[in-house]
Design an enzyme around this catalytic site. Structure first.
Site, PDB file in Angstrom:
ATOM      1  N   HIS A 170       0.829  -1.200   0.000  1.00 29.89           N
ATOM      2  CA  HIS A 170       0.000   0.000   0.000  1.00 29.89           C
ATOM      3  C   HIS A 170       0.865   1.251   0.000  1.00 29.89           C
ATOM      4  CE1 HIS A 170      -2.906   2.982   1.725  1.00 29.89           C
ATOM      5  NE2 HIS A 170      -3.734   2.333   0.935  1.00 29.89           N
TER       6      HIS A 170
ATOM      7  N   SER B 218      -8.021 -15.128  -0.209  1.00 32.52           N
ATOM      8  CA  SER B 218      -8.516 -13.772  -0.430  1.00 32.52           C
ATOM      9  C   SER B 218      -9.967 -13.768  -0.903  1.00 32.52           C
ATOM     10  CB  SER B 218      -7.638 -13.066  -1.466  1.00 32.52           C
ATOM     11  OG  SER B 218      -8.118 -11.772  -1.743  1.00 32.52           O
TER      12      SER B 218
END
Length: 484
Positions: free
Chosen positions: A202, A405
């Site tokens: 990120h 995920s």
């Protein structure tokens, strides 16, 4: 039970709004306009396989917002608040709420759980609740929610296997703040340390490196988005003279990849870094709270040599305002702490004032759902993510879903209006849908039907080829003319 979008729409009563000026439309929906298209001379354009020119969206400071801003109109100097002004403001807010209902119906690309109901907490909105300073030290300011905050922190400390007398943490204002704090702790523990983070990390981690003037190394990733530990080892061996500060992703932003924490620790030790020469921050913004409830998932635990973990509270948990949780070892925090006489407290946080409402919302959800509730929601998310992946694959659309995920990655839609409508997060040739508890099979079916119908138009029912996504998703997940 959470209030549905249809239920809120039924509750919304615009008929009772007082009359407005004739040129004001109280039933209109406030729309977010698309940024203008760039000129070909300024920015390169992409030419699609069908020969059409696809212009890129322009990002220009200020331009996007000011095309739709709601101007503040000043009342007359001696004018009291009149019924007409109140009616105007009430109608603007009603329009805005209506637009939120519409946008919520088509919300797929960002990891926010919109399935929540905090009606019981409305009674607290009249108070300015501010958790100044250290959560564990009483301040002079009495309108706080530290008792809720520490209760939430204790819950997360148990989840990550750290005893009450061994941890320190606080409720942050967002996930980025948790990352900024985690990396800051690492920098304070090792002032001359080098920060290592994967390319799929990120952006807040690289922001931290710039803010703290840290030396850092970007590490390559596998096709899945997971950190490449071979490249990590190579870079560690080049800097054996300096401690290592490692960011480990518990779910990357775009692909939802989970870095192998155990392999990262093994790589550090094989490269000559003992426990006293590295600091690991785990960025679990989304999946940090989901992974503990996935049976096959590796465990994030402070019984392993990690330094801090952060998660977002407004993502999987479901909170109406951005917030997060940051937990670190108590032994590390003294280097950051400073006494603040003005507060009659100590502070080791990033921000000064902190939202005192957020801990109450988190406490409320944790009490309502608990471990079993979260486990049930995780199972639902993973099941629906596999459903979406299978349906996309059946339609011949390039798609990838990492094992641990609920982020389904697929080829980027051709039409920017479609992307905007479904609020898809895109990067290069790929986009993703993050399947959250509020994402139902019915909603996914509507999205799929529209996407498949649009693709038939974009690619002329197979006359033109869809884009190749092999470099982003792997050959086995690409269905272009070369790889299908």
């Amino acid at each position: 039970m959470a209030t549905s979008v249809e239920g809120i729409a039924h509750e919304l009563n615009l008929e009772n709004v007082d009359p407005l000026p004739e040129d004001f439309d109280p039933t209109g929906v406030i729309k977010d306009p698309l940024p203008p298209l760039v000129n070909d001379s300024r920015v390169g354009v992409n030419v699609e396989g069908n020969g059409e020119v696809k212009k890129e969206r322009e990002i220009v400071l200020g331009r996007n917002v000011h095309t739709m801003c709601l101007e503040v109109t000043e009342p007359e100097a001696d004018d009291e608040v009149t019924g007409e002004r109140e009616a105007y403001m009430a109608s603007v807010l009603a329009r805005y709420r209506k637009s939120l209902l519409e946008r919520t119906k088509h919300h797929l690309g960002y990891p926010y759980n919109l399935d929540f109901d905090y009606g019981a907490l409305g009674q607290l909105q009249h108070f300015s609740i501010n958790n100044l300073g250290d959560p564990f030290i009483e301040s002079n300011y009495g309108v706080h929610s530290r008792q809720f905050e520490v209760g939430v922190l204790d819950w997360f400390a148990r989840l990550w296997e750290l005893e009450k007398n061994e941890y320190w943490g606080y409720i942050t204002n967002c996930g980025t703040e948790g990352n900024l704090h985690g990396i800051l702790v690492g920098r304070e523990v090792f002032p001359d340390g080098i920060l290592y983070a994967s390319c799929d990390t990120h952006y807040s981690i690289f922001k931290a490196a710039r803010m703290y003037r840290m030396e850092f190394e970007k590490v390559n990733t596998l096709t899945s988005g997971e950190i490449d530990c071979k490249d990590l080892k190579a870079k560690l061996l080049c800097h054996q003279d300096k401690p290592a500060i490692i960011n480990v992703n518990i779910g990357t932003t775009v692909k939802g990849a989970v870095d192998d924490l155990d392999l990262v620790i093994k790589t550090l030790k094989e490269s000559g870094f003992n426990d006293d020469r590295f600091y690991i921050h785990c960025d679990g913004a989304l999946f940090g709270l989901m992974m503990p409830f996935v049976k096959r998932a590796p465990k994030v635990s402070f019984k392993k040599p990690i330094g801090s973990v952060s998660v977002s509270g407004h993502k999987f948990v479901g909170c109406p305002m951005p917030c997060g949780v940051q937990i670190t070892r108590l032994e590390h925090i003294s280097a950051l702490s400073s006494n603040v006489e003005y507060l009659a407290s100590r502070d080791a946080t990033i921000m000064g004032s902190r939202n005192g409402h957020a801990p109450i919302f988190l406490w409320y959800t944790l009490n309502r759902k608990g471990y079993r509730g979260f486990q049930k929601e995780v199972k639902k998310c993973l099941k629906n993510a596999h459903y979406l992946k299978d349906r996309l694959r059946d339609a011949g659309i390039g798609v990838m879903l990492n094992e641990l995920s609920s982020t389904v990655v697929f080829e980027r839609p051709h039409d920017e209006e479609f992307v905007r409508k479904w609020q898809l997060a895109c990067q290069g040739n790929i986009a993703h849908v993050v399947v959250m508890p509020n994402i139902t099979v019915e909603k996914l079916d509507k999205f799929l039907a529209e996407l498949i119908g649009k693709r038939a138009v974009w690619y002329k029912n197979g006359t033109f080829q869809s884009p190749c996504v092999a470099s982003e998703l792997g050959n086995e997940n690409c269905f272009c003319g070369l790889h299908k």
